[in-house]
Design an enzyme around this catalytic site. Structure first.
Site, PDB file in Angstrom:
ATOM      1  N   THR A  28      36.068  41.042  29.642  1.00  0.00           N
ATOM      2  CA  THR A  28      36.675  41.776  28.525  1.00  0.00           C
ATOM      3  C   THR A  28      35.745  42.898  28.054  1.00  0.00           C
ATOM      4  OG1 THR A  28      35.932  40.010  27.067  1.00  0.00           O
ATOM      5  CG2 THR A  28      38.240  40.004  27.644  1.00  0.00           C
ATOM      6  N   ARG A  36      47.812  37.061  29.031  1.00  0.00           N
ATOM      7  CA  ARG A  36      48.194  35.845  29.749  1.00  0.00           C
ATOM      8  C   ARG A  36      49.701  35.767  29.944  1.00  0.00           C
ATOM      9  NH1 ARG A  36      44.075  32.908  30.404  1.00  0.00           N
ATOM     10  NH2 ARG A  36      42.258  33.428  29.150  1.00  0.00           N
ATOM     11  N   HIS A 121      41.071  33.779  43.423  1.00  0.00           N
ATOM     12  CA  HIS A 121      42.358  34.478  43.388  1.00  0.00           C
ATOM     13  C   HIS A 121      42.306  35.838  44.070  1.00  0.00           C
ATOM     14  CE1 HIS A 121      43.201  31.852  39.600  1.00  0.00           C
ATOM     15  NE2 HIS A 121      43.376  31.190  40.709  1.00  0.00           N
ATOM     16  N   CYS A 129      45.078  42.799  55.296  1.00  0.00           N
ATOM     17  CA  CYS A 129      46.212  42.823  56.214  1.00  0.00           C
ATOM     18  C   CYS A 129      46.839  41.442  56.251  1.00  0.00           C
ATOM     19  CB  CYS A 129      45.753  43.226  57.614  1.00  0.00           C
ATOM     20  SG  CYS A 129      47.078  43.085  58.841  1.00  0.00           S
ATOM     21  N   CYS A 132      46.528  40.220  60.402  1.00  0.00           N
ATOM     22  CA  CYS A 132      45.258  39.879  61.061  1.00  0.00           C
ATOM     23  C   CYS A 132      44.144  39.516  60.084  1.00  0.00           C
ATOM     24  CB  CYS A 132      44.810  41.011  61.988  1.00  0.00           C
ATOM     25  SG  CYS A 132      44.186  42.488  61.125  1.00  0.00           S
ATOM     26  N   CYS A 157      46.090  46.569  63.527  1.00  0.00           N
ATOM     27  CA  CYS A 157      47.203  45.858  64.177  1.00  0.00           C
ATOM     28  C   CYS A 157      48.580  46.320  63.737  1.00  0.00           C
ATOM     29  CB  CYS A 157      47.065  44.344  63.952  1.00  0.00           C
ATOM     30  SG  CYS A 157      47.622  43.795  62.334  1.00  0.00           S
TER      31      CYS A 157
END
Ligand code: ZN
Length: 258
Positions: A28, A36, A121, A129, A132, A157
């Site tokens: 913060t 939230r 997270h 990607c 891959c 890829c």
């Protein structure tokens, strides 16, 4: 030094290394709002904007994802003294590492070694990607997008790219969870910073250490879901409290600190 900081230092200074567990509150002071949603994981991003299924199947949705994501205000945020303190604790050899719920990439930008950091997270300042698993920095993708690629693809890829965060409808990456669990198992205590410990399974990482009878120190503004498990509660801003705590811990460790 206040008594609660002293007590925290005493408990965390035992032989061995503790785990640092961070949430939105550590960022913060870097100007990142701590809003939230109903899904705890989505403390920074709107789940409607980051739905895995739609991103993978709808090019128009992807174009909007990129437009919105590349304009996210927190992509330009800088680490604050709280992040720097976490890096200092690792550099001094006092921690097992840092497990974070944050996707702002600020621990990495504060110089924390990759081996010391688990971003449960993901990291919104990087691009992954979906085919891959190659991960790259955001800026080259931004340049391609600005040059007119509304649906930039993986240069290795051709797969669909996405911000390297866990999208709504996606599971937490198994490798990150396993690394976090291994750090927690080796830890001799846990320092929780800026988290209300209400988002699962992330919170389990910190709580599991306290449930083994090891000290849990919480630095957070306001109450958390597990205050009663804490040996010491420090109600305050991480960017202010953490540097003091880190200085005192490094001093207390003396020659043990590297
Ligand atoms: Zn690829």
């Amino acid at each position: 030094m206040d008594t609660d900081v002293e007590h925290a230092v005493e408990l965390l200074s035992r032989a061995g290394r503790f785990l640092v567990f961070t949430g939105a509150g550590i960022s913060t002071a870097s100007g990142i709002p701590d809003f939230r949603g109903p899904e705890g994981l989505w403390t920074r991003l709107d789940p409607d904007d980051y739905t895995y299924e739609r991103h993978m199947t709808d090019p128009a949705f992807r174009a909007r994802t990129w437009e919105r994501h590349l304009a996210s205000p927190f992509l330009g945020a800088e680490p604050n003294p709280g992040h720097e303190a976490v890096t200092r604790l690792w550099d001094a050899g006092l921690t097992q590492g840092c497990v974070t719920q944050n996707v702002d990439g600020l621990h990495r930008r504060a110089g924390l070694d990759a081996e010391a950091l688990v971003e449960l997270h993901g990291d919104a300042s990087r691009i992954a990607c979906t085919a891959c698993d190659r991960v790259e920095e955001l800026e080259p993708v931004r340049r391609r997008w600005e040059a007119g690629e509304t649906d930039p693809r993986c240069l290795a890829c051709g797969g669909i790219l996405k911000p390297a965060v866990v999208f709504f409808g996606e599971e937490l990456p198994r490798a990150a969870l396993m690394r976090a669990s291994a750090m927690a198992e080796r830890a001799t205590g846990v320092l929780v910073v800026g988290s209300t410990l209400s988002v699962y399974p992330a919170a389990d990482i910190a709580v599991s250490i306290a449930l083994r009878g090891l000290p849990m120190i919480i630095v957070n503004r306001g109450p958390t879901d597990h205050d009663r498990l804490a040996a010491v509660l420090i109600d305050g801003d991480a960017a202010v409290v953490l540097p003091r705590l880190a200085d005192a811990l490094v001093d207390a460790a003396g020659p043990r600190a590297r």
